[in-house]
Scaffold this active site. Structure first.
Site, PDB file in Angstrom:
ATOM      1  CD  GLU A 233      -2.908   0.792   1.819  1.00 54.77           C
ATOM      2  OE1 GLU A 233      -3.734   1.557   1.443  1.00 54.77           O
ATOM      3  OE2 GLU A 233      -2.570   0.634   3.601  1.00 54.77           O
TER       4      GLU A 233
ATOM      5  N   GLY B 125       2.150   0.769  11.259  1.00 54.84           N
ATOM      6  CA  GLY B 125       2.589   0.264  12.485  1.00 54.84           C
ATOM      7  C   GLY B 125       1.854  -1.508  11.719  1.00 54.84           C
ATOM      8  CB  ALA B 126      -0.192  -3.082  11.349  1.00 53.98           C
TER       9      ALA B 126
ATOM     10  CD  GLU C  39      -5.363  -2.128   5.464  1.00 52.10           C
ATOM     11  OE1 GLU C  39      -5.701  -1.538   4.625  1.00 52.10           O
ATOM     12  OE2 GLU C  39      -4.610  -2.426   6.079  1.00 52.10           O
ATOM     13  CG  ASN C  40      -0.951  -7.281   3.279  1.00 51.70           C
ATOM     14  OD1 ASN C  40      -0.497  -6.169   3.172  1.00 51.70           O
ATOM     15  ND2 ASN C  40       0.349  -7.636   4.767  1.00 51.70           N
TER      16      ASN C  40
ATOM     17  CG  HIS D 243      -6.422  -0.466  12.602  1.00 53.77           C
ATOM     18  ND1 HIS D 243      -6.614   1.673  12.148  1.00 53.77           N
ATOM     19  CD2 HIS D 243      -6.069  -0.212  11.221  1.00 53.77           C
ATOM     20  CE1 HIS D 243      -6.625   1.928  11.484  1.00 53.77           C
ATOM     21  NE2 HIS D 243      -6.294   1.084  10.925  1.00 53.77           N
ATOM     22  CD  GLU D 244      -3.608  -3.513  10.707  1.00 49.17           C
ATOM     23  OE1 GLU D 244      -3.873  -3.015   8.980  1.00 49.17           O
ATOM     24  OE2 GLU D 244      -3.089  -1.504  10.841  1.00 49.17           O
TER      25      GLU D 244
ATOM     26  CD  GLU E 237      -5.902   2.945   6.709  1.00 47.67           C
ATOM     27  OE1 GLU E 237      -6.281   2.267   8.108  1.00 47.67           O
ATOM     28  OE2 GLU E 237      -5.520   2.199   5.905  1.00 47.67           O
TER      29      GLU E 237
END
Length: 847
Positions: A127, A266-267, A269-270, A300-301, A323
């Site tokens: 992303e 931070g991370a 979301e794949n 969140h993810e 987001e």
């Protein structure tokens, strides 16, 4: 280069022409340590035979291109990172064979060698537009497809992607083929590949819709810190909550969470293959706020699996919605499903403050930004997207009601599963579920920029009661929208040594002035708190009596969310030069020792440090900084042994240490002298102490000595930061080269350097870097890449040198520069911070 950009109009044209049936991606990760082999086969249809389009492949050496069996010349077809495709048929097959480069900047396929043991780790980060650095793509979110990955890798590696990891098929010479099953239909940016010598732990979640395999992965050197039991617990709690709340089964079969090194974000979301910073596996003691934040990241993810991955935005205009929704959902889930039941207080104390700051910079933009091309997306991917968006969604939930909000979401997921949508689709679902008209609300909250300020306006009768009470709403002249707010108003009195809420009403604020007749006749309280319960997104002001109550005894207020609102109001007033910085420092010293919210304890001392070092008037700054240093030392000594407050106060005291007494005490702690009762001087705290001594010019050989004892990547990053902190010309020059000029410096090391470079009180040695910064600002974007350049320009701006001379130099640069738009944005933001600091200094001089 124009080819690396993509406009919204180009994407719409390509989406109208193409439907992408499938990708088959063959990757060979055994061809060397600089590049890997990438062969992509794309099957797609075209609505207009004979038409032309383009595919995307960035930074690759292309060997072969075949379209519908016809060989194309790479030297003429692959130009400016695009593959021009002409003469399309109704059904098409494109095959591209290329060598792609490993990344060391966290974009594309990042390669890392762990200095602790020499093991190799790869992970992807795609992303916004970086899948095209690994395989040939039609790189836009609305051209979803099915992806089949076939990966050749060392046979003893773990290889993880969106589909379940297959058994390796031996190929000889220590190699194996990992042939993954086709994925669900998804966008290119949430495909993923993680490979290397990872440690793996498997578990399962048994839920409402069946069994979900849960994988957790980390580097071998971090195995002692992989707290699997806690991570699995949080993951199970998240799935149980979201599957019930969304009334839709988890859509991607298995769920792996991989903690990866040198991660920019931070991370990510794949789908079914979430990557996270491996700093979330701490090797040293951390306060509760750290774990609360880690929980919010995990949730969140997970929320993105539905909102973003199952249903995906049509174009990046709706990036905010992805987001903002995940941000709201993670805090909602924390409160409802985990031990972190007061997370909205932490949100108010920390995350929401980042939104307020971003929204007051000259680069502010509507939540629903006009992302007309990829460059605009990169610029607008900020805390307005996350924190302000989540705050506004929180208000929307209060506006329509949680039950109707969730009902609208459930229908939205069912209607658009595995497809693409726009915000109007969600709005329609919420309107249908709630019966409310939301288009007007969306226009004023999502299509306009800036934050409103709410202040009380009142008159008192002879007995000290309100004869009139109103809420005055204002907005910045550049962003003048006055919005509708649903707010609570609390009246607090001191009773028995505590601040107790006597009266609470909710009201709708609209326009410049809203009368509150319900409170006429109420005796003036010791504390009048607007936006009590924190329903809306707005700055609030404290009247004179309320501010005096806060300064003298905020710790008497038992409600942590109410305290967070007062803390935030006081900090806003300080940044806006309405409250003297010296008074804010005194407020924090007098009350932070009794704060109970984890984020309040962790975050508020850092704002007071900024106030003492930057916002105080130069003529008495030394005295205030000395008082701050001594006050934090006293708080550290008085804190409960082993508590989060003790750890935070020791860290803050160390960062502020300048006196001989404090510096000698830090040296004693490092050298093993009796510590504070309950304080573990572990590895990360040791680095904090070493860096504090380095910043004071007293490191000696301690940096090298500490690095010899901590020869990990974390140790290297800490050492780089400590060296950059030194008030030494040679050390600054080397740090500048590595952090701002050298593209080969690993991204996380470079981040550590630029975060540490600009230190308050080092004016003489930093003065030359005003010109240096303005010199490189125009080239850093091209030299370092998007993410590193953003970090460098943000944190290396010389705000600590705030002066009229600095302001003039920056304004002159802005008037004449030809630098890229993103670079100009960061310089303008830095100038705004300087101007804010100068205004605050002038206000403090009046105190």
């Amino acid at each position: 280069m124009p080819g690396t950009n993509l406009t919204r109009d180009e994407a719409a044209t390509r989406a109208a022409l193409l439907d992408v049936t499938s990708y088959t991606i063959d990757l060979d990760l055994t061809t060397g340590d600089k590049t890997f082999a990438s062969t992509t086969t794309i099957s797609f249809t075209a609505t207009t035979p004979g038409a032309s389009t383009f595919a995307d492949l960035v930074g690759a050496v292309v060997h072969e291109i075949t379209l519908n069996g016809e060989s194309l010349d790479p030297s003429t077809v692959h130009v400016d990172d695009r593959l021009e495709l002409t003469g399309l048929q109704a059904e098409n097959t494109l095959v591209v064979r290329a060598d792609c480069a490993y990344s060391h900047t966290g974009e594309g396929l990042h390669r890392f060698v762990d200095p602790a043991d020499g093991r190799v780790y790869l992970y992807s980060q795609f992303e916004v537009p970086d899948a095209r650095r690994v395989f040939t793509t039609f790189e836009q979110p609305d051209l979803k497809s099915v992806f089949t990955f076939n990966v050749t890798a060392p046979e003893d590696w773990k290889v993880v992607s969106n589909s379940p990891s297959p058994a390796p098929q031996p190929l000889g010479d220590g190699k194996a083929l990992f042939a993954f099953a086709p994925t669900q239909r998804m966008s290119t940016y949430i495909t993923a590949l993680v490979a290397g010598e990872y440690h793996e732990v498997q578990d399962v979640y048994e839920g409402k819709y069946g069994t979900i395999p849960l994988g957790h992965y980390c580097r071998q050197s971090l195995v002692p810190y992989l707290d699997t039991e806690e991570l699995v617990k949080l993951t199970r709690q998240g799935f149980a909550f979201f599957e019930e709340a969304f009334d839709y089964p988890y859509p991607f079969g298995k769920y792996d969470q991989l903690y990866v090194p040198e991660y920019n974000m931070g991370a990510m979301e794949n789908a079914g293959c979430v990557t996270l910073r491996d700093e979330y596996l701490p090797r040293s003691r951390q306060p509760r706020s750290f774990y609360e934040f880690r929980c919010s990241v995990i949730l969140h993810e997970m929320a993105h699996m539905w909102f973003g991955d199952l249903v995906t935005m049509k174009w990046w205009d709706d990036l905010w919605l992805n987001e903002s929704f995940a941000e709201w959902a993670c805090y909602h889930a924390e409160v409802e499903a985990t031990e972190y039941t007061d997370s909205w207080t932490g949100f108010a104390n920390a995350r929401k403050q980042t939104g307020y700051r971003q929204d007051q910079l000259p680069s502010t933009h509507p939540i629903a930004a006009d992302n007309f091309d990829l460059h605009a997306v990169e610029v607008n991917f900020d805390m307005i997207t996350y924190a302000k968006g989540a705050s506004v969604l929180k208000q929307l939930v209060a506006w329509v009601g949680i039950d109707d909000f969730m009902a609208g979401l459930r229908q939205y997921f069912k209607d658009h599963a595995f497809g693409n949508s726009e915000f109007t689709d969600l709005l329609s679902a919420l309107e249908k579920a709630s019966g409310r008209e939301l288009a007007g609300w969306a226009e004023e909250w999502l299509r306009t920029a800036g934050v409103n300020t709410l202040a009380p306006e009142f008159e008192l009768d002879a007995e000290g009661a309100y004869s009139r009470l109103a809420v005055r709403q204002t907005a910045h002249a550049d962003w003048p929208t006055l919005r509708r707010h649903r707010i609570g108003i609390g009246l607090y009195d001191e009773v028995g040594g505590r601040l107790v809420r006597r009266t609470y009403v909710e009201t709708d604020v609209e326009g410049a002035l809203t009368e509150v007749p319900e409170l006429v006749g109420e005796k003036q309280p010791d504390l009048l708190l607007l936006n009590d319960s924190d329903h809306t997104y707005a700055k609030i002001r404290l009247d004179e009596r309320s501010l005096a109550t806060a300064v003298s005894g905020l710790s008497k207020l038992d409600d942590s969310l109410a305290r967070a609102l007062v803390w935030g109001a006081a900090w806003d007033m300080t940044r806006d030069a309405e409250m003297a910085a010296t008074d804010y420092v005194d407020l924090v010293l007098a009350n932070i020792g009794a704060e109970t919210d984890a984020w309040g304890v962790s975050r508020i001392p850092s704002t007071a440090s900024t106030a003492a070092a930057l916002y105080t008037a130069p003529e008495h700054r030394e005295e205030v900084r000395s008082r701050w240093e001594k006050g934090m030392h006293a708080l550290a000594l008085a804190a409960e042994p082993g508590s989060d407050s003790q750890l935070t106060f020791v860290r803050t005291w160390a960062a502020s240490a300048r006196s001989e007494e404090s510096l000698a005490a830090l040296e004693s702690l490092l050298d093993g002298a009796p510590s504070l009762d309950g304080l573990a001087v572990d590895q990360d705290l040791r680095w904090s102490l070493v860096t504090a001594l380095a910043a004071a010019g007293r490191a000696g050989t301690r940096i090298d000595d500490e690095l010899a004892a901590d020869a990990t990547i974390s140790g290297q990053e800490h050492a780089a930061a400590a060296r950059a902190s030194q008030p030494d010309a040679a050390a600054k020059a080397e740090a500048w080269r590595a952090g701002m000029l050298d593209a080969s410096t690993p991204n996380e090391t470079a981040r550590s350097i630029v975060l540490a470079f600009m230190r308050a009180g080092q004016d003489d040695v930093l003065a030359p870097y005003v010109a240096e910064y303005l010199e490189v600002a125009g080239s850093v974007w091209e030299n370092l890449g998007t993410h590193r350049a953003s970090v460098a320009l943000n944190y290396a701006f010389p705000t600590v040198l705030a002066s009229p001379e600095l302001e003039a130099s920056v304004q002159e640069w802005l008037a004449t520069t030809t630098a890229p738009v993103p670079a100009v944005r960061f310089v303008r933001e830095g100038l705004a911070d300087v101007q804010r600091a100068l205004a605050a200094q002038a206000r403090d001089a009046q105190a």
